[in-house]
Design a protein around this motif. Structure first.
Motif, PDB file in Angstrom:
ATOM      1  N   ILE A   1      -3.720   9.685   2.348  1.00 38.35           N
ATOM      2  CA  ILE A   1      -4.644   8.909   1.517  1.00 38.35           C
ATOM      3  C   ILE A   1      -3.909   7.694   0.939  1.00 38.35           C
ATOM      4  N   VAL A   2      -4.686   6.715   0.538  1.00 33.12           N
ATOM      5  CA  VAL A   2      -4.143   5.547  -0.147  1.00 33.12           C
ATOM      6  C   VAL A   2      -3.931   5.952  -1.607  1.00 33.12           C
ATOM      7  N   ALA A   3      -2.670   5.975  -2.031  1.00 34.56           N
ATOM      8  CA  ALA A   3      -2.338   6.376  -3.399  1.00 34.56           C
ATOM      9  C   ALA A   3      -2.318   5.180  -4.349  1.00 34.56           C
ATOM     10  N   ALA A   4      -1.945   4.016  -3.832  1.00 34.64           N
ATOM     11  CA  ALA A   4      -1.906   2.797  -4.642  1.00 34.64           C
ATOM     12  C   ALA A   4      -1.951   1.609  -3.700  1.00 34.64           C
TER      13      ALA A   4
ATOM     14  N   VAL B   1       0.872  -1.173   0.000  1.00 37.70           N
ATOM     15  CA  VAL B   1       0.000   0.000   0.000  1.00 37.70           C
ATOM     16  C   VAL B   1       0.908   1.222   0.000  1.00 37.70           C
ATOM     17  N   ALA B   2       0.639   2.140  -0.916  1.00 32.20           N
ATOM     18  CA  ALA B   2       1.397   3.391  -0.977  1.00 32.20           C
ATOM     19  C   ALA B   2       0.507   4.506  -0.435  1.00 32.20           C
ATOM     20  N   LEU B   3       1.084   5.301   0.461  1.00 34.32           N
ATOM     21  CA  LEU B   3       0.354   6.423   1.043  1.00 34.32           C
ATOM     22  C   LEU B   3       0.889   7.736   0.503  1.00 34.32           C
ATOM     23  N   SER B   4       0.032   8.719   0.461  1.00 37.34           N
ATOM     24  CA  SER B   4       0.420  10.065   0.057  1.00 37.34           C
ATOM     25  C   SER B   4      -0.186  11.043   1.060  1.00 37.34           C
ATOM     26  N   TYR B   5       0.568  12.082   1.357  1.00 46.59           N
ATOM     27  CA  TYR B   5       0.024  13.103   2.259  1.00 46.59           C
ATOM     28  C   TYR B   5       0.462  14.479   1.794  1.00 46.59           C
ATOM     29  N   LYS B   6      -0.499  15.254   1.392  1.00 43.46           N
ATOM     30  CA  LYS B   6      -0.277  16.638   0.994  1.00 43.46           C
ATOM     31  C   LYS B   6      -1.096  17.482   1.960  1.00 43.46           C
ATOM     32  N   GLN B   7      -0.427  18.026   2.974  1.00 45.02           N
ATOM     33  CA  GLN B   7      -1.155  18.658   4.069  1.00 45.02           C
ATOM     34  C   GLN B   7      -2.036  19.815   3.634  1.00 45.02           C
ATOM     35  N   HIS B   8      -1.749  20.429   2.504  1.00 45.19           N
ATOM     36  CA  HIS B   8      -2.582  21.539   2.043  1.00 45.19           C
ATOM     37  C   HIS B   8      -3.798  21.064   1.248  1.00 45.19           C
ATOM     38  N   GLN B   9      -3.806  19.767   0.915  1.00 41.65           N
ATOM     39  CA  GLN B   9      -4.929  19.220   0.146  1.00 41.65           C
ATOM     40  C   GLN B   9      -5.767  18.214   0.929  1.00 41.65           C
ATOM     41  N   HIS B  10      -5.149  17.535   1.892  1.00 34.59           N
ATOM     42  CA  HIS B  10      -5.848  16.465   2.604  1.00 34.59           C
ATOM     43  C   HIS B  10      -5.737  16.661   4.108  1.00 34.59           C
ATOM     44  N   ALA B  11      -6.802  16.282   4.802  1.00 31.58           N
ATOM     45  CA  ALA B  11      -6.781  16.336   6.266  1.00 31.58           C
ATOM     46  C   ALA B  11      -5.987  15.171   6.852  1.00 31.58           C
ATOM     47  N   ALA B  12      -5.844  14.114   6.064  1.00 30.89           N
ATOM     48  CA  ALA B  12      -5.125  12.915   6.510  1.00 30.89           C
ATOM     49  C   ALA B  12      -4.469  12.278   5.290  1.00 30.89           C
TER      50      ALA B  12
ATOM     51  N   GLN C   1      -7.481   6.571  -3.020  1.00 31.41           N
ATOM     52  CA  GLN C   1      -7.878   7.961  -2.776  1.00 31.41           C
ATOM     53  C   GLN C   1      -8.696   8.134  -1.482  1.00 31.41           C
ATOM     54  N   GLU C   2      -8.884   7.060  -0.742  1.00 29.28           N
ATOM     55  CA  GLU C   2      -9.601   7.153   0.533  1.00 29.28           C
ATOM     56  C   GLU C   2      -8.635   7.579   1.627  1.00 29.28           C
ATOM     57  N   GLN C   3      -9.106   8.467   2.506  1.00 31.08           N
ATOM     58  CA  GLN C   3      -8.267   8.924   3.610  1.00 31.08           C
ATOM     59  C   GLN C   3      -8.126   7.831   4.664  1.00 31.08           C
ATOM     60  N   VAL C   4      -6.971   7.825   5.292  1.00 27.78           N
ATOM     61  CA  VAL C   4      -6.709   6.898   6.385  1.00 27.78           C
ATOM     62  C   VAL C   4      -7.659   7.250   7.534  1.00 27.78           C
TER      63      VAL C   4
ATOM     64  N   VAL D   1      -0.338  -2.965   6.554  1.00 30.39           N
ATOM     65  CA  VAL D   1      -0.688  -3.138   5.142  1.00 30.39           C
ATOM     66  C   VAL D   1      -2.025  -3.860   5.019  1.00 30.39           C
ATOM     67  N   GLU D   2      -2.228  -4.862   5.855  1.00 27.74           N
ATOM     68  CA  GLU D   2      -3.499  -5.596   5.815  1.00 27.74           C
ATOM     69  C   GLU D   2      -4.676  -4.667   6.098  1.00 27.74           C
ATOM     70  N   LEU D   3      -4.531  -3.804   7.093  1.00 26.54           N
ATOM     71  CA  LEU D   3      -5.599  -2.864   7.425  1.00 26.54           C
ATOM     72  C   LEU D   3      -5.799  -1.822   6.331  1.00 26.54           C
ATOM     73  N   LEU D   4      -4.686  -1.258   5.837  1.00 28.93           N
ATOM     74  CA  LEU D   4      -4.781  -0.214   4.821  1.00 28.93           C
ATOM     75  C   LEU D   4      -5.291  -0.754   3.486  1.00 28.93           C
ATOM     76  N   SER D   5      -5.035  -2.018   3.210  1.00 33.19           N
ATOM     77  CA  SER D   5      -5.466  -2.591   1.929  1.00 33.19           C
ATOM     78  C   SER D   5      -6.986  -2.709   1.842  1.00 33.19           C
ATOM     79  N   LYS D   6      -7.665  -2.589   2.966  1.00 29.25           N
ATOM     80  CA  LYS D   6      -9.130  -2.626   2.972  1.00 29.25           C
ATOM     81  C   LYS D   6      -9.732  -1.306   2.510  1.00 29.25           C
ATOM     82  N   LEU D   7      -8.900  -0.248   2.474  1.00 30.21           N
ATOM     83  CA  LEU D   7      -9.378   1.065   2.039  1.00 30.21           C
ATOM     84  C   LEU D   7      -9.354   1.145   0.517  1.00 30.21           C
TER      85      LEU D   7
END
Length: 98
Positions: A27-30, A14-25, A67-70, A58-64
């Motif tokens: 997100i799952v990028a891939a 699971v790849a995460l992305s965080y752009k603090q000016h665009q997202h509150a938390a 583009q869904e926020q953590v 990874v197991e928990l995040l893969s359920k998202l």
């Protein structure tokens, strides 16, 4: 038998992305398993993106969905991953947006 079981376990990434000016938390990028997981890890390596292995997370995040926020209940675990990455960035001077 243990090694065979390990070989049969499906690889996940699971790849995460965080752009603090665009997202509150973050997100799952891939995300993906098997060959897709291998490709995610390979692309991360090619681009100098730090990788942290945490099968439980990874197991928990893969359920998202992509583009869904953590969710808030995973903030602590994800914060530890980001702290690890920021520490690497500071150590090696490779500050990249993640």
């Amino acid at each position: 038998m243990k090694n065979k079981d390990k070989e049969n376990q499906r690889r996940q990434a699971v790849a995460l992305s965080y752009k603090q000016h665009q997202h509150a938390a973050p997100i799952v990028a891939a995300k993906g398993s098997g060959l897709i997981a291998d490709n995610i890890v390979e692309k991360a390596k090619e681009n100098g993106v730090p990788i942290q292995e945490d099968p439980s997370l990874v197991e928990l995040l893969s359920k998202l969905n992509i583009q869904e926020q953590v969710p808030e209940d995973l903030y602590q675990a994800v914060a530890e991953v980001f702290a690890f990455i920021y520490k690497l960035d500071k150590t090696y001077g490779t500050q990249k947006e993640i």
